[in-house]
Design a protein around this motif. Structure first.
Motif, PDB file in Angstrom:
ATOM      1  N   HIS A   1       0.728  -1.330  -0.038  1.00 55.23           N
ATOM      2  CA  HIS A   1      -0.042   0.022  -0.119  1.00 55.23           C
ATOM      3  C   HIS A   1       1.062   1.362   0.027  1.00 55.23           C
ATOM      4  CE1 HIS A   1      -3.778   2.086   0.585  1.00 55.23           C
ATOM      5  NE2 HIS A   1      -3.088   2.706   1.523  1.00 55.23           N
ATOM      6  N   ARG A   2       1.893   1.162   0.972  1.00 58.78           N
ATOM      7  CA  ARG A   2       2.926   2.449   0.809  1.00 58.78           C
ATOM      8  C   ARG A   2       3.455   2.846  -0.699  1.00 58.78           C
ATOM      9  NH1 ARG A   2       6.941   1.477   6.010  1.00 58.78           N
ATOM     10  NH2 ARG A   2       5.568   2.202   7.726  1.00 58.78           N
ATOM     11  N   GLY A   3       3.675   1.715  -1.293  1.00 59.52           N
ATOM     12  CA  GLY A   3       4.356   2.090  -2.513  1.00 59.52           C
ATOM     13  C   GLY A   3       3.344   1.965  -4.082  1.00 59.52           C
ATOM     14  N   LEU A   4       2.287   2.254  -3.625  1.00 56.75           N
ATOM     15  CA  LEU A   4       1.173   1.881  -4.723  1.00 56.75           C
ATOM     16  C   LEU A   4       1.387   3.137  -5.783  1.00 56.75           C
ATOM     17  CD1 LEU A   4      -2.178   0.666  -3.126  1.00 56.75           C
ATOM     18  CD2 LEU A   4      -0.541  -0.575  -4.673  1.00 56.75           C
ATOM     19  N   GLY A   5       1.501   4.323  -5.183  1.00 59.73           N
ATOM     20  CA  GLY A   5       1.590   5.524  -5.700  1.00 59.73           C
ATOM     21  C   GLY A   5       2.912   5.346  -6.737  1.00 59.73           C
ATOM     22  N   GLY A   6       4.004   5.136  -6.235  1.00 61.43           N
ATOM     23  CA  GLY A   6       5.209   4.847  -7.183  1.00 61.43           C
ATOM     24  C   GLY A   6       4.869   3.955  -8.231  1.00 61.43           C
TER      25      GLY A   6
ATOM     26  N   ALA B   1       5.828  -1.957  -5.989  1.00 65.26           N
ATOM     27  CA  ALA B   1       5.435  -1.220  -4.944  1.00 65.26           C
ATOM     28  C   ALA B   1       5.628  -1.770  -3.595  1.00 65.26           C
ATOM     29  CB  ALA B   1       3.713  -1.215  -4.915  1.00 65.26           C
ATOM     30  N   TRP B   2       5.870  -3.118  -3.437  1.00 65.80           N
ATOM     31  CA  TRP B   2       6.322  -3.718  -2.471  1.00 65.80           C
ATOM     32  C   TRP B   2       7.890  -3.375  -2.359  1.00 65.80           C
ATOM     33  CZ3 TRP B   2      10.191  -7.614  -1.994  1.00 65.80           C
ATOM     34  CH2 TRP B   2      10.427  -8.026  -0.544  1.00 65.80           C
ATOM     35  N   ALA B   3       8.728  -3.771  -3.357  1.00 62.81           N
ATOM     36  CA  ALA B   3      10.219  -3.525  -3.428  1.00 62.81           C
ATOM     37  C   ALA B   3      10.663  -2.135  -3.086  1.00 62.81           C
ATOM     38  CB  ALA B   3      10.572  -4.155  -4.379  1.00 62.81           C
ATOM     39  N   SER B   4       9.470  -0.949  -3.472  1.00 62.88           N
ATOM     40  CA  SER B   4      10.274   0.344  -3.195  1.00 62.88           C
ATOM     41  C   SER B   4      10.331   0.626  -1.931  1.00 62.88           C
ATOM     42  CB  SER B   4       9.019   0.971  -3.999  1.00 62.88           C
ATOM     43  OG  SER B   4       7.835   1.230  -3.224  1.00 62.88           O
ATOM     44  N   ASN B   5      10.167  -0.026  -1.050  1.00 58.39           N
ATOM     45  CA  ASN B   5      10.288   0.206   0.508  1.00 58.39           C
ATOM     46  C   ASN B   5      11.696   0.063   0.898  1.00 58.39           C
ATOM     47  OD1 ASN B   5       7.458   0.811   1.871  1.00 58.39           O
ATOM     48  ND2 ASN B   5       7.180  -0.846   0.110  1.00 58.39           N
ATOM     49  N   PRO B   6      12.430   0.719   1.350  1.00 64.27           N
ATOM     50  CA  PRO B   6      13.683   0.535   1.762  1.00 64.27           C
ATOM     51  C   PRO B   6      13.792  -0.647   2.748  1.00 64.27           C
ATOM     52  CG  PRO B   6      13.197   2.406   2.701  1.00 64.27           C
ATOM     53  CD  PRO B   6      12.035   1.992   1.989  1.00 64.27           C
ATOM     54  N   VAL B   7      15.156  -1.219   2.651  1.00 67.90           N
ATOM     55  CA  VAL B   7      15.536  -2.119   3.534  1.00 67.90           C
ATOM     56  C   VAL B   7      16.102  -1.464   4.898  1.00 67.90           C
ATOM     57  CG1 VAL B   7      17.104  -3.926   4.190  1.00 67.90           C
ATOM     58  CG2 VAL B   7      16.239  -4.058   1.939  1.00 67.90           C
TER      59      VAL B   7
END
Length: 267
Positions: free
Chosen positions: A199-204, A258-264
């Motif tokens: 959900h956090r990465g949907l916009g990107g 979208a999921w992978a756009s979140n940083p480690v």
């Protein structure tokens, strides 16, 4: 040994007494995730989950600094692995439910598991987890539901309430696709970390998302569906009961992006 699970409790190898208790008393909670390069996607969410679980079930948090210390020790020397961080107390059992305090921390470190599948066929089951907002260790109902689905020729189970309102699955959250919009079911369920990261990465990924009630009678209105958990960022749903979906591989790629756009986040 390849594939072995290493268990520690409060930073030292688990003892027979530790294992006896967790084998006989299924009171506790946990979170689990993939470790990459010493970090975790959504680590902030996993830590928040553990803090809330500790307070609700035991009365006192472990503390973020202590959890990070124990996790760093468990992953030392590993480039990638899977961690399950569990909370329990030997003071709590069927005859002794009253204890309150800081829980102990059991960490299982093992090789990362593969994704659940590339595509799944889901059986609708009327079921709701006890205390669904918690990722607790009482998993009998989940395993039984998955087993029943497979015995009936499906891959897994999608849970609905008595009115047919969709909630979650046995090991995952579900999302429904309508054009470039993702609809997350509104119902009592576990708020999944993978769901939150997608959900956090949907916009990107050029997508939007919203939470709304989803009923089994509404399924034909969607263009597709998918499941997600920490081991499976996005997996297409081929069918739910008799309702089939032509879930686009390109859409699944966008969801995984979208999921992978979140940083480690470093532990």
């Amino acid at each position: 040994m390849a594939g072995a699970v290493e268990l520690t409790v409060d930073g030292v190898p688990a003892t027979q007494d530790d294992l006896t208790h967790v084998a006989l008393v299924n009171y506790g909670a946990y979170t689990s995730f993939r470790v990459e390069r010493g970090g975790v996607r959504g680590l902030d969410l996993h830590l928040a989950r553990l803090a809330a679980e500790a307070v609700e079930l035991f009365g006192e948090p472990v503390g973020e600094a202590r959890l990070r210390e124990l996790m760093r020790a468990a992953v030392e020397g590993r480039d990638a692995c899977w961690l399950r961080v569990s909370l329990f107390s030997q003071e709590i059992g069927p005859r002794t439910p009253d204890w309150s305090g800081r829980p102990r921390v059991m960490i299982a470190a093992s090789p990362p598991p593969p994704p659940l599948a590339d595509s799944v066929r889901l059986q609708v089951q009327t079921y709701g987890r006890e205390a669904p907002h918690l990722k607790h260790v009482a998993t009998f109902g989940l395993i039984r539901a998955r087993r029943m689905a497979r015995q009936a020729g499906f891959d897994d189970a999608l849970f609905v309430n008595a009115e047919g309102q969709v909630s979650e699955g046995s090991l995952w959250n579900a999302g429904f696709i309508s054009g470039d919009e993702i609809v997350w079911p509104q119902a009592p369920m576990l708020a999944g970390v993978a769901q939150a990261l997608v959900h956090r990465g949907l916009g990107g990924a050029g997508l939007t998302g919203r939470i709304a009630p989803v009923h089994v009678d509404d399924l034909a209105e969607f263009d597709g569906a998918f499941i997600c958990n920490s081991a499976t960022p996005a997996c297409a749903v081929a069918s739910i009961g008799d309702q089939t979906f032509a879930t686009s591989p390109a859409m699944i790629d966008r969801l995984r992006s979208a999921w992978a756009s979140n940083p480690v986040q470093p532990i």
